[in-house]
Design a protein around this motif. Structure first.
Motif, PDB file in Angstrom:
ATOM      1  N   ARG D 124     -65.321  51.497 -38.745  1.00 23.64           N
ATOM      2  CA  ARG D 124     -64.597  50.352 -38.200  1.00 23.64           C
ATOM      3  C   ARG D 124     -63.104  50.463 -38.494  1.00 23.64           C
ATOM      4  NH1 ARG D 124     -69.546  49.739 -38.769  1.00 23.64           N
ATOM      5  NH2 ARG D 124     -70.794  48.209 -37.661  1.00 23.64           N
ATOM      6  N   ARG D 126     -61.241  53.157 -39.143  1.00 23.70           N
ATOM      7  CA  ARG D 126     -60.592  54.265 -38.424  1.00 23.70           C
ATOM      8  C   ARG D 126     -60.353  53.891 -36.973  1.00 23.70           C
ATOM      9  NH1 ARG D 126     -60.969  59.428 -40.860  1.00 23.70           N
ATOM     10  NH2 ARG D 126     -60.852  60.449 -38.838  1.00 23.70           N
ATOM     11  N   GLU D 127     -61.417  53.463 -36.302  1.00 24.05           N
ATOM     12  CA  GLU D 127     -61.349  53.345 -34.848  1.00 24.05           C
ATOM     13  C   GLU D 127     -60.683  52.052 -34.388  1.00 24.05           C
ATOM     14  OE1 GLU D 127     -65.295  54.131 -33.387  1.00 24.05           O
ATOM     15  OE2 GLU D 127     -65.430  56.000 -34.536  1.00 24.05           O
ATOM     16  N   GLU D 128     -60.921  50.958 -35.102  1.00 24.22           N
ATOM     17  CA  GLU D 128     -60.334  49.690 -34.685  1.00 24.22           C
ATOM     18  C   GLU D 128     -58.930  49.502 -35.237  1.00 24.22           C
ATOM     19  OE1 GLU D 128     -63.196  46.597 -35.594  1.00 24.22           O
ATOM     20  OE2 GLU D 128     -64.797  47.729 -34.614  1.00 24.22           O
ATOM     21  N   LEU D 129     -58.701  49.973 -36.481  1.00 23.93           N
ATOM     22  CA  LEU D 129     -57.456  49.656 -37.174  1.00 23.93           C
ATOM     23  C   LEU D 129     -56.504  50.831 -37.328  1.00 23.93           C
ATOM     24  CD1 LEU D 129     -58.989  47.548 -40.091  1.00 23.93           C
ATOM     25  CD2 LEU D 129     -58.109  46.707 -37.910  1.00 23.93           C
ATOM     26  N   GLY D 130     -57.005  52.040 -37.222  1.00 21.23           N
ATOM     27  CA  GLY D 130     -56.140  53.196 -37.443  1.00 21.23           C
ATOM     28  C   GLY D 130     -55.906  53.519 -38.904  1.00 21.23           C
ATOM     29  N   PHE D 131     -56.769  53.004 -39.793  1.00 19.32           N
ATOM     30  CA  PHE D 131     -56.709  53.397 -41.203  1.00 19.32           C
ATOM     31  C   PHE D 131     -57.254  54.823 -41.329  1.00 19.32           C
ATOM     32  CE2 PHE D 131     -56.270  49.806 -44.372  1.00 19.32           C
ATOM     33  CZ  PHE D 131     -55.870  48.836 -43.490  1.00 19.32           C
ATOM     34  N   GLN D 274     -53.716  43.307 -37.123  1.00 22.87           N
ATOM     35  CA  GLN D 274     -53.292  44.727 -37.077  1.00 22.87           C
ATOM     36  C   GLN D 274     -52.634  44.982 -35.724  1.00 22.87           C
ATOM     37  OE1 GLN D 274     -53.849  46.665 -39.685  1.00 22.87           O
ATOM     38  NE2 GLN D 274     -54.088  48.809 -39.040  1.00 22.87           N
TER      39      GLN D 274
END
Lengths: 278, 278, 278, 278
Positions: D124, D126-131, D274
């Motif tokens: 979640r 990585r794909e939604e937030l770019g963490f 975000q």
């Protein structure tokens, strides 16, 4: 009415729920065949060590055998009947020893410690058989470009690396004789249970033998290779329950390596032939 | 030369690496204070059960106490000195009982079984103290919208759910009296170690008492709530090493719930006051 | 100076530590052979299901293929080169489908979801390949008296049991044709990455194909048996991140079972032939 | 009929089972309050490092901030609403940076990598937030005689030790100002998703900001101490998927330590603020 122990049945703590379940007694008291299973893949590395260092690891009545060769063996076991088909892994350190008691005079491999990654097996082995089993994490081996890498850790501290390479398969016709080379009467242990409240005294203290013969075991494949083993120095903080053990192996002299093996087998025995030495 | 046991030191299998390391004996024989630590969060649910069912869980010499109330307690413990600051979790099932021996007449909670998720603690507790400790997975609780959900499993089979809600904190001035309400002489156990080779016979079999008092324990918070507990029916395949235990609890009558608690404490004792009952 | 992306090198978050490490790019950009390894043991159970239910699982452009037969496949993989010889396990659910795009018209197995027990593999598969990989626990199978039992769980909630028995080995001469029976162009997927901040919009949304051919794969053994599979109904509290998926399979009609297989293989490909469908 | 994406709903692979479940979208699309929970205990150690080394970790558009101080932060989080009350742990490495885009000019902490021990949260994030989230094992800390010891490993290879001691609690009246000292616009990330089949090209590549403000977060306790952090040199075999990351930190110059903290908080936000930086 409180319960009574059933005559002839095996028990283990907690004894309150009827006869115990384990390798030597299943539901309703049934036995396990261990005929086609468990399946085992076992790796070992041996090295010539220092006789004086090994003598210090032996209880009274024991002496180091013909040659002070230490074997570190790691086994990955599956399809275990008494676990309804689950498996577990073990890591043992042993060397040849002789036991001389009042009645018994036996030779074999003295198993100083056997790490396992399943508590249920550890409890049964300690209390019923007198194996010096303790716990550690033993993940599946890492196998890459011809090298097998086995390792073990406790709460995140990796304390052993065992690596084998240059594998050569033993021809089928030589497997049987090679498998039976490991002479002696069996595996030697020392069972010890402390006495509650009288700290420093023992409830139980005696030598034990696992007779050598495993009639159901069939060697499916045998390989030989070249291997190394390292035990890492541990601070008490790293291994607060077993740094004494790991550091003893870390300090053990390695004079020369004596080869490495991989054996795949099927079948086992339930070890109900385990016996006290006198 | 083989090694000799050092007088006055505690040992445990494997005995070959010097005196044992554990809660009652650290490096060089030192003791642990257990003063500000460990830290414990303990949840429990109690229910009135069936006296006859509980009697069947008691060894000879024991009888069910005043009221057949079963308590299922789950503890999450951290900062344990003898583990160099690591923690572990436990799940116990107990009820009031009376022991009448040749010398001793004591009352307390009979601890039928204590699951723990750390083998090192299990081995020490079984062999040194006579606690009926066995292994299971006890993950951290799930806490959501005022409900605390504790659970336990073995090799992926979840065998217990314990849920508590409607929490109310016990006022500080009432905590001390509430904490000491749990009367009796302590916790009762039955230590049993089988004899190797003579299957069905015992090396060790005696009742044991953990005296009630824990001078260093400080109750930081106490809460009361309403809770339920469920043990799930297990086929032998699900729990081949402990279905007899879990199914006994599954079949235990729950006449009415008797409340639930949460207690946060610091401090402990090393249980070296554990003693054999006669 | 900030870093620049090296032309022709693959990257993945975090991009700040140089080109990514993974199945399709190793240290210094090297490729992996996947010749004799990985080793895989794969079990599968198939059943005839309900065409309408399956259609609802397909994105636009896809239709259910010739027969609505669902296959649940569980794979235990070891000796993976890009993991330096470690392994991991997978659990996938697929059925035949047809994709019709502007350019492409392909048939194959639509892989609705692929659980894996290793995050590193999940991330690479999702972002580079468009596989719908998510996480669960997939322990080694339990094998007992001729029955193989595979299972999967998430945070202690077991959501699937797959059992196969009555195994019969496929004769060596028939293995090759049986292994190639699985016709079609390959495995179909739908890659989707959400757009940050514009919730409900997509950064990426396209169909993807894994071409069928795996030149290095050698089938060592093939077995056929009879099997069943069960997905358990999950409350949101049981599986807060994937109850929608598991309950869809729980609700899937099973009209009749269509057999079960076990395949042991060596070799793989690095999936760098994965391509976007248009 | 194939399914259609519901307008305004968030999706994630696999998209076939309806709108996704996660921190920003629950069952039926509901939001989570994050008011009294999650509960977090966060430890951090900071050190002055080498500006040139840090610059090499920044993508285009970013520059190192006022002082090249690296912070290693490890967080133990419980009672997470979107996980139905389960928790997980994280380990992040960040330093001050400035982003200058076509529109945006923001300052904050650049989060180079965030290890987490729960795949569901990693996907979640990585794909939604770019963490830049990746996986490792992050067991509970070891706390012994005033020292807190946090550690992290991957498949049994421990790659980081973080130790803090000499703890002093920050007085309640100073907590608020100390907690807000950490100035800047928020946390900076770089989102990157590779394009399938066109290896080396990107589907997604943009800078992202997590705005600083977390209105629901309440600092319950704050402590300051003295700490150290070590990343261990890893061979590719030790960490085949992340040796490049760990070795970068191993090689990072530590000019002087800048203190350590422990913060206990309640409350969070769902990070739906975000946003992409331009």
């Amino acid at each position: 009415m409180s319960y009574k122990f059933q005559a002839g049945k095996m028990y283990r703590m907690p004894t309150h729920f009827g006869p115990s379940l384990g390798p030597r007694q299943g539901e309703g008291g049934r036995k396990y065949d261990n005929l086609e299973s468990p399946k085992m893949t076992a790796f070992s590395v041996s090295f010539l060590s220092n006789r004086e260092q090994l003598e210090e690891l032996l209880p009274e009545g024991f002496a180091v055998g013909a040659e002070p060769v230490v074997t570190v063996a790691i086994q990955y076991v599956t399809e275990i009947e008494w676990l309804a088909g689950h498996g577990y892994n073990t890591l043992g350190v042993s060397f040849p020893a002789v036991f001389t008691g009042k009645k018994d005079h036996v030779t074999g491999n003295f198993l100083t410690v056997l790490w396992e990654n399943l508590t249920d097996a550890i409890i049964r082995g300690r209390e019923e058989l007198g194996f010096s089993k303790i716990y550690c994490e033993i993940p599946e081996p890492r196998i890459y470009q011809g090298q097998t890498h086995c390792f073990a850790s406790w709460m995140g501290f990796k304390f052993m690396d065992l690596k084998i390479e240059n594998w050569k398969q033993v021809p089928a016709e030589e497997v049987s004789s090679a498998a039976n080379k490991q002479n002696g009467d069996g595996t030697l242990h020392y069972k010890y249970i402390p006495k509650t409240g009288e700290w420093g005294k023992a409830d139980v203290a005696y030598a034990v033998l696992t007779p050598y013969d495993i009639p159901n075991r069939v060697v499916k494949e045998m390989w030989q290779g070249e291997g190394t083993v390292r035990f890492y120095k541990a601070a008490w903080e790293d291994l607060p329950t077993q740094c004494n053990i790991v550091n003893t192996f870390h300090n053990l002299e390695i004079k020369e390596y004596r080869g490495a093996t991989m054996v795949k087998t099927t079948g086992a025995k339930d070890l109900s032939d385990q016996r006290i030495l006198q």
